[in-house]
Enzyme design. Sequence first.
Site, short mmCIF file in Angstrom:
data_model
loop_
_atom_site.label_atom_id
_atom_site.label_comp_id
_atom_site.label_asym_id
_atom_site.label_seq_id
_atom_site.Cartn_x
_atom_site.Cartn_y
_atom_site.Cartn_z
NE ARG A 155 -2.60 0.80 3.61
CZ ARG A 155 -3.56 0.53 4.50
NH1 ARG A 155 -4.81 0.54 4.13
NH2 ARG A 155 -3.25 0.24 5.75
NE ARG A 188 -1.99 3.57 7.22
CZ ARG A 188 -3.20 3.13 7.58
NH1 ARG A 188 -4.24 3.28 6.77
NH2 ARG A 188 -3.38 2.52 8.74
NE ARG A 199 -2.47 -1.16 11.04
CZ ARG A 199 -2.30 -1.04 9.72
NH1 ARG A 199 -1.11 -1.21 9.17
NH2 ARG A 199 -3.32 -0.77 8.96
P1 AMP Z 1 -6.77 2.79 9.89
O1 AMP Z 1 -6.40 3.91 9.00
O2 AMP Z 1 -8.26 2.57 9.98
O3 AMP Z 1 -6.02 1.50 9.56
O4 AMP Z 1 -6.31 3.20 11.37
C1 AMP Z 1 -4.95 3.42 11.67
C2 AMP Z 1 -4.75 3.43 13.18
O5 AMP Z 1 -5.52 4.49 13.75
C3 AMP Z 1 -5.20 2.19 13.90
O6 AMP Z 1 -4.23 1.16 13.87
C4 AMP Z 1 -5.42 2.75 15.31
O7 AMP Z 1 -4.19 2.97 15.97
C5 AMP Z 1 -6.02 4.11 15.02
N1 AMP Z 1 -7.50 4.04 14.92
C6 AMP Z 1 -8.27 4.27 13.83
N2 AMP Z 1 -9.57 4.11 14.10
C7 AMP Z 1 -9.63 3.75 15.41
C8 AMP Z 1 -10.69 3.40 16.28
N3 AMP Z 1 -11.98 3.39 15.87
N4 AMP Z 1 -10.38 3.07 17.56
C9 AMP Z 1 -9.12 3.07 18.00
N5 AMP Z 1 -8.07 3.36 17.22
C10 AMP Z 1 -8.31 3.69 15.94
#
Ligand code: AMP
Length: 250
Positions: A155, A188, A199
Amino acid sequence: MRDSYAAGGSGADDIKVAPQGSAAKGFPRPVILIGPPGAGKGTQAKTVAARYGVPHLSTGDMFRDHFGRGTELGVRAKAFMDRGELVPDEIVVAMIEQRIAAPDCAHGFILDGFPRTVAQAEALDRMLGRAGRSEPLVVHVKLDSSLILRRLTGRRMCKVGGEIYNIYDRPPKTPNRCDHDGGELAQRDDDREEVIRERLAAYEEHTQPVVAYYRQRGLVQDLDGSGAPEAVTRALFELIDREEGRGRHL
Ligand code: AMP
């Protein structure tokens, strides 16, 4: 970076999904995309936002945006994100509560990356109930575990507009440059292998139970996310067209 609005791009442009007829007016049930990291939630949420004319609310994008602007919230969230851990519920819930109260969410919205814990799902239920809104349509995007690493390590994201590419499956026309605005593409920080493992563990521990939470209420529709993005998008649109309009008020 964007505030997760339908900025076109990634998939939406490729398959020409202009808003059409009643589809452009949103939908009554908020749509939740839930699935493991790398399932293509962000890419698919953008196509839904473009087709139905609803805001795309990605909590991950919101945190990255905050961090890019140097806010205190962004700095706090980044520490958790870099470890592959979840940001504490109260921070995420407050942020999303404020966002969905905005007028542009009145005719529907699509959530990507929220809720990620049962406590967040319960908080969302309370918010929707207070606002007299319909129950959510929960789309569970399933992905073969062998595909997850390939998706995440490949990605790349445009630093300007947030477009998502994959060096293996969806490369940009010019290496390392966004097709739409020429912005530089970057990996990222949390798409490194050791963080990816964390994750995935967080997904198993905290987010799988959210799928079960909604499934017992009959709100979950499964979607196979392993095909080409365009095929997944078509299946997703069919599912939304079929399921929307059936919600009861909480
Ligand atoms: P994402 O872009 O959705 O993969 O999110 C990246 C990171 O942001 C995640 O690994 C978490 O550390 C944080 N994050 C995003 N959404 C949430 C959520 N709803 N609750 C807790 N952490 C979040």
